[in-house]
Design a protein around this motif. Structure first.
Motif, PDB file in Angstrom:
ATOM      1  N   LEU A 168       0.821  -1.206   0.000  1.00  0.00           N
ATOM      2  CA  LEU A 168       0.000   0.000   0.000  1.00  0.00           C
ATOM      3  C   LEU A 168       0.859   1.262   0.000  1.00  0.00           C
ATOM      4  O   LEU A 168       0.572   2.218  -0.726  1.00  0.00           O
ATOM      5  CB  LEU A 168      -0.931  -0.015   1.217  1.00  0.00           C
ATOM      6  N   ILE A 169       1.907   1.248   0.801  1.00  0.00           N
ATOM      7  CA  ILE A 169       2.802   2.424   0.842  1.00  0.00           C
ATOM      8  C   ILE A 169       3.469   2.602  -0.523  1.00  0.00           C
ATOM      9  O   ILE A 169       3.538   3.720  -1.054  1.00  0.00           O
ATOM     10  CB  ILE A 169       3.860   2.279   1.973  1.00  0.00           C
ATOM     11  N   THR A 170       3.916   1.488  -1.122  1.00  0.00           N
ATOM     12  CA  THR A 170       4.532   1.545  -2.452  1.00  0.00           C
ATOM     13  C   THR A 170       3.549   2.133  -3.465  1.00  0.00           C
ATOM     14  O   THR A 170       3.891   3.039  -4.246  1.00  0.00           O
ATOM     15  CB  THR A 170       4.965   0.126  -2.905  1.00  0.00           C
ATOM     16  N   ALA A 171       2.304   1.619  -3.445  1.00  0.00           N
ATOM     17  CA  ALA A 171       1.276   2.087  -4.384  1.00  0.00           C
ATOM     18  C   ALA A 171       0.983   3.574  -4.160  1.00  0.00           C
ATOM     19  O   ALA A 171       0.864   4.347  -5.115  1.00  0.00           O
ATOM     20  CB  ALA A 171       0.008   1.257  -4.217  1.00  0.00           C
ATOM     21  N   TYR A 172       0.895   3.976  -2.899  1.00  0.00           N
ATOM     22  CA  TYR A 172       0.604   5.378  -2.584  1.00  0.00           C
ATOM     23  C   TYR A 172       1.735   6.284  -3.076  1.00  0.00           C
ATOM     24  O   TYR A 172       1.493   7.352  -3.656  1.00  0.00           O
ATOM     25  CB  TYR A 172       0.407   5.549  -1.074  1.00  0.00           C
ATOM     26  N   LYS A 173       2.983   5.831  -2.882  1.00  0.00           N
ATOM     27  CA  LYS A 173       4.136   6.637  -3.318  1.00  0.00           C
ATOM     28  C   LYS A 173       4.166   6.747  -4.842  1.00  0.00           C
ATOM     29  O   LYS A 173       4.587   7.757  -5.395  1.00  0.00           O
ATOM     30  CB  LYS A 173       5.451   6.006  -2.820  1.00  0.00           C
ATOM     31  N   MET A 174       3.697   5.696  -5.524  1.00  0.00           N
ATOM     32  CA  MET A 174       3.738   5.689  -6.995  1.00  0.00           C
ATOM     33  C   MET A 174       2.602   6.508  -7.610  1.00  0.00           C
ATOM     34  O   MET A 174       2.809   7.260  -8.555  1.00  0.00           O
ATOM     35  CB  MET A 174       3.686   4.249  -7.526  1.00  0.00           C
ATOM     36  N   TRP A 175       1.350   6.316  -7.088  1.00  0.00           N
ATOM     37  CA  TRP A 175       0.199   6.896  -7.780  1.00  0.00           C
ATOM     38  C   TRP A 175      -0.689   7.780  -6.901  1.00  0.00           C
ATOM     39  O   TRP A 175      -1.622   8.413  -7.397  1.00  0.00           O
ATOM     40  CB  TRP A 175      -0.698   5.773  -8.346  1.00  0.00           C
ATOM     41  N   GLY A 176      -0.456   7.802  -5.622  1.00  0.00           N
ATOM     42  CA  GLY A 176      -1.394   8.469  -4.715  1.00  0.00           C
ATOM     43  C   GLY A 176      -1.134   9.946  -4.549  1.00  0.00           C
ATOM     44  O   GLY A 176      -0.096  10.472  -4.948  1.00  0.00           O
ATOM     45  N   SER A 177      -2.130  10.592  -3.944  1.00  0.00           N
ATOM     46  CA  SER A 177      -1.949  12.000  -3.569  1.00  0.00           C
ATOM     47  C   SER A 177      -2.676  12.216  -2.249  1.00  0.00           C
ATOM     48  O   SER A 177      -3.727  11.612  -1.989  1.00  0.00           O
ATOM     49  CB  SER A 177      -2.516  12.931  -4.636  1.00  0.00           C
ATOM     50  N   GLU A 178      -2.123  13.105  -1.443  1.00  0.00           N
ATOM     51  CA  GLU A 178      -2.701  13.365  -0.123  1.00  0.00           C
ATOM     52  C   GLU A 178      -4.127  13.899  -0.259  1.00  0.00           C
ATOM     53  O   GLU A 178      -5.029  13.484   0.465  1.00  0.00           O
ATOM     54  CB  GLU A 178      -1.819  14.385   0.625  1.00  0.00           C
ATOM     55  N   ALA A 179      -4.330  14.789  -1.224  1.00  0.00           N
ATOM     56  CA  ALA A 179      -5.658  15.392  -1.423  1.00  0.00           C
ATOM     57  C   ALA A 179      -6.694  14.316  -1.771  1.00  0.00           C
ATOM     58  O   ALA A 179      -7.825  14.327  -1.264  1.00  0.00           O
ATOM     59  CB  ALA A 179      -5.588  16.433  -2.538  1.00  0.00           C
ATOM     60  N   GLU A 180      -6.280  13.400  -2.623  1.00  0.00           N
ATOM     61  CA  GLU A 180      -7.186  12.331  -3.064  1.00  0.00           C
ATOM     62  C   GLU A 180      -7.583  11.442  -1.875  1.00  0.00           C
ATOM     63  O   GLU A 180      -8.752  11.104  -1.697  1.00  0.00           O
ATOM     64  CB  GLU A 180      -6.474  11.490  -4.132  1.00  0.00           C
ATOM     65  N   VAL A 181      -6.586  11.091  -1.061  1.00  0.00           N
ATOM     66  CA  VAL A 181      -6.862  10.226   0.090  1.00  0.00           C
ATOM     67  C   VAL A 181      -7.731  10.940   1.109  1.00  0.00           C
ATOM     68  O   VAL A 181      -8.657  10.358   1.678  1.00  0.00           O
ATOM     69  CB  VAL A 181      -5.539   9.717   0.733  1.00  0.00           C
ATOM     70  N   LYS A 182      -7.469  12.230   1.332  1.00  0.00           N
ATOM     71  CA  LYS A 182      -8.273  12.981   2.293  1.00  0.00           C
ATOM     72  C   LYS A 182      -9.727  13.092   1.831  1.00  0.00           C
ATOM     73  O   LYS A 182     -10.655  13.074   2.643  1.00  0.00           O
ATOM     74  CB  LYS A 182      -7.684  14.380   2.496  1.00  0.00           C
ATOM     75  N   ALA A 183      -9.911  13.210   0.530  1.00  0.00           N
ATOM     76  CA  ALA A 183     -11.264  13.365  -0.022  1.00  0.00           C
ATOM     77  C   ALA A 183     -12.097  12.093   0.145  1.00  0.00           C
ATOM     78  O   ALA A 183     -13.281  12.153   0.480  1.00  0.00           O
ATOM     79  CB  ALA A 183     -11.179  13.741  -1.493  1.00  0.00           C
ATOM     80  N   ASP A 184     -11.486  10.937  -0.072  1.00  0.00           N
ATOM     81  CA  ASP A 184     -12.213   9.658   0.008  1.00  0.00           C
ATOM     82  C   ASP A 184     -11.198   8.560   0.356  1.00  0.00           C
ATOM     83  O   ASP A 184     -10.749   7.819  -0.525  1.00  0.00           O
ATOM     84  CB  ASP A 184     -12.898   9.381  -1.343  1.00  0.00           C
ATOM     85  N   PRO A 185     -10.816   8.469   1.636  1.00  0.00           N
ATOM     86  CA  PRO A 185      -9.687   7.620   2.018  1.00  0.00           C
ATOM     87  C   PRO A 185      -9.818   6.163   1.582  1.00  0.00           C
ATOM     88  O   PRO A 185      -8.986   5.656   0.831  1.00  0.00           O
ATOM     89  CB  PRO A 185      -9.649   7.720   3.548  1.00  0.00           C
ATOM     90  N   ILE A 186     -10.874   5.507   2.023  1.00  0.00           N
ATOM     91  CA  ILE A 186     -10.971   4.064   1.828  1.00  0.00           C
ATOM     92  C   ILE A 186     -11.017   3.678   0.355  1.00  0.00           C
ATOM     93  O   ILE A 186     -10.269   2.827  -0.110  1.00  0.00           O
ATOM     94  CB  ILE A 186     -12.216   3.502   2.555  1.00  0.00           C
ATOM     95  N   ASN A 187     -11.884   4.338  -0.401  1.00  0.00           N
ATOM     96  CA  ASN A 187     -12.036   3.944  -1.805  1.00  0.00           C
ATOM     97  C   ASN A 187     -10.777   4.208  -2.617  1.00  0.00           C
ATOM     98  O   ASN A 187     -10.427   3.429  -3.506  1.00  0.00           O
ATOM     99  CB  ASN A 187     -13.240   4.649  -2.437  1.00  0.00           C
ATOM    100  N   ASN A 188     -10.088   5.293  -2.312  1.00  0.00           N
ATOM    101  CA  ASN A 188      -8.853   5.571  -3.048  1.00  0.00           C
ATOM    102  C   ASN A 188      -7.720   4.640  -2.637  1.00  0.00           C
ATOM    103  O   ASN A 188      -6.948   4.183  -3.479  1.00  0.00           O
ATOM    104  CB  ASN A 188      -8.459   7.044  -2.889  1.00  0.00           C
ATOM    105  N   LEU A 189      -7.634   4.332  -1.354  1.00  0.00           N
ATOM    106  CA  LEU A 189      -6.608   3.372  -0.907  1.00  0.00           C
ATOM    107  C   LEU A 189      -6.865   1.998  -1.533  1.00  0.00           C
ATOM    108  O   LEU A 189      -5.936   1.311  -1.954  1.00  0.00           O
ATOM    109  CB  LEU A 189      -6.582   3.282   0.624  1.00  0.00           C
TER     110      LEU A 189
END
Length: 562
Positions: A168-189
């Motif tokens: 999950l950390i690898t995926a977040y570092k590759m494609w994630g954004s803090e704003a996206e996770v804050k907006a809808d944490p579970i579905n984006n994770l």
């Protein structure tokens, strides 16, 4: 009055070679009330008495004192007892109305503590239909055990540790954004996690990176720990919203990470007792004498495994709660794991391992296929609950558009329907989920049982919600007999559900009682001013009390109007 004891006492003089306990154990419930209320089979006496079972039954009837019964007759190889209906009605209705929701309570558990490991979703993944069974079976067992004077401890053993966090950390570092996770944490994770599993097929180096990140997390790396804590707290917020909808709470959210510093003790005990053996560089406990594969305690790189953590959790729970039973409401596919867990604890010298019970269950499927997070085949529980409430709303609009608190009732009916449908299925059975069947007001559904309760309450309101006299409850009406007998069976039903760890026993009972009451209601004019009015209202009130309590044990609400 205990009618089984009454029948046993009547039979004892006619069966001098049997203990009362042996007679009591042999008593059976006839298939229909036309065949009596309790029956004693004579097949096993044929060999010793050298007579046909039918003749033995006739001989016993001649010797039985039938004073306390309507009649005692031989029916083929059975001695059938018919209870006095008016006395039985007065007795059982008196019990229900005086105890109310405490009818069926007992002191069986003697305040013994029972930790129940249940629900346990993985952090950063949404609660799906796949989590429903563990959650509602565990909650219902807690309610049932509490009624019998146990002290259940509901534990949500969160999946908040393991190699998936590296991914999950690898995926977040590759494609994630803090704003996206804050907006809808579970579905984006979840989106990142699913994408990782699609792309690592062609990019195996991603797995190496994920392992590296998890290693950093284990070693307390600041960035890894910060991301892990964030994922955990956001997930827990989302989980609690769903538990609130289901009206389920927990006594503990201690997950896998809580046991990180408690596993070394497990390894030390295993080493002290010379139970660890080396196998291909790993350390295992040989369980061949239990006819089980070796339990893998430490991998060749020194990392501990799931069973090491569960051993630590079991020891912690025994020390913390001094449990009389410890239940793990976990899918059937984990059966071997729990056999190994108990066997290793036994080898470690913990005799309380016998009190650990795996409560397995079958799968919920969709279109016959297993639900899976990794493949993205997920049915979100929140969405199912929304859809169920909408369907309930539609039916309430069609049946009772002027209902004052429609939203509240639709919520209770829709969510209750999903929970009831799960629990009416014997837990080892898998079933395919079809929402429209689940939320129907007809058939063997939660709404059907809720509607029977609401109908009983409606009759009482039409009667002016009278004070029901404690006398004049002797109802001899044959049409009420099946309902009365079912009411009397509720306490034994609760005990059976607890000993078999089977909430479906209560759910099926509720369906039978609702059916019997609806049949009675369809064939009897209840609000007629005659000598039996008080007794009929006592029956209606008793049905309402017991249906509401049966639904409560399942974790389902019972609206007074629908």
């Amino acid at each position: 009055m205990d009618y089984k004891q009454l029948v046993t006492a009547a039979l004892a003089p006619a069966l001098p070679d049997f203990t009362k306990e042996a007679i009591f154990e042999k008593l059976e419930q006839p298939k229909t009330s036309k065949q009596g209320d309790l029956a004693f089979p004579t097949f096993t006496l044929a060999k010793t008495l050298h007579k046909a079972p039918q003749m033995i039954a006739s001989d016993i009837v001649e010797k039985v004192d039938d004073t306390d019964f309507e009649k005692v007759v031989a029916m083929g190889p059975y001695v059938n007892f018919f209870f006095k209906k008016d006395a039985f009605a007065a007795d059982i209705l008196g019990q229900v109305l005086s105890a109310e929701c405490h009818f069926g309570d007992s002191k069986l558990g003697e305040q013994g503590q029972v930790p129940i490991d249940m629900s346990s979703p993985n952090i950063a993944k949404p609660i799906s239909m796949g989590h429903l069974r563990s959650t509602v079976i565990g909650n219902s067992l807690a309610n049932i055990l509490s009624k019998l004077d146990y002290q259940p401890v509901k534990i949500n053993h969160l999946g908040d540790w393991g190699t998936q966090f590296g991914k999950l950390i690898t995926a977040y570092k590759m494609w994630g954004s803090e704003a996206e996770v804050k907006a809808d944490p579970i579905n984006n994770l979840l989106k990142y996690y699913v994408r990782f599993h699609k792309e690592d097929v062609d990019h195996p180096e991603m797995d190496d990176e994920a392992r590296e990140w998890f290693k950093k997390l284990e070693n307390g790396d600041e960035e890894a720990t910060k991301l892990w804590s964030w994922f955990r707290s956001e997930s827990l917020k989302a989980f609690k919203k769903i538990y609130q909808r289901l009206d389920i709470d927990f006594d503990s959210f201690k997950g896998e990470a809580f046991y990180n510093d408690k596993m070394q003790e497990v390894v030390d005990i295993l080493e002290d007792k010379h139970l660890l053996q080396e196998s291909q560089g790993a350390e295992v406990v040989d369980l061949s004498k239990y006819d089980l594969n070796p339990a893998l305690i430490k991998k060749s790189d020194g990392a501990t495994l799931y069973i090491t953590r569960d051993l630590a959790a079991a020891i912690y729970r025994k020390r913390t709660y001094d449990f009389v039973q410890s239940l793990y409401v976990v899918g059937n596919e984990q059966t071997n794991h729990f056999k190994q867990l108990k066997a290793v604890l036994t080898e470690m010298g913990f005799d309380w391992a016998d009190e650990i019970h795996h409560i397995p269950f079958g799968l919920i499927t969709s279109g016959g296929k297993k639900l899976s997070t990794r493949s993205g085949r997920v049915i979100l529980l929140d969405k199912v609950l929304d859809d169920a409430v909408s369907l309930a709303h539609e039916q309430i609009e069609a049946k009772n558009p002027d209902l004052p608190n429609k939203d509240e009732v639709a919520d209770a009916v829709g969510i209750g329907a999903v929970v009831f449908h799960d629990l009416k299925n014997e837990r080892m059975n898998s079933f395919d989920f079809n929402l429209e069947e689940v939320v129907r007001f007809e058939g063997e559904t939660g709404p059907y049982v809720q509607y029977a309760h609401a109908r009983a309450e409606s009759i009482l309101r039409k009667a002016g919600s009278p004070e029901i006299a404690t006398t004049d409850q002797a109802l001899a009406d044959p049409a009420a007999w099946d309902t009365l007998k079912l009411l009397s069976e509720f306490p034994a039903t609760v005990v059976r559900a607890s000993t078999e760890y089977e909430p479906s026993v209560v759910a099926k009972y509720a369906i039978h009682l609702a059916k019997a009451f609806n049949k009675y209601y369809a064939n009897t004019k209840i609000l007629v001013e005659d000598d039996d009015l008080n007794a009929r209202l006592a029956l209606v009130k008793s049905v309402s009390i017991v249906l509401k309590e049966a639904l409560r044990l399942l974790g389902v609400k019972a609206p007074d109007e629908m």
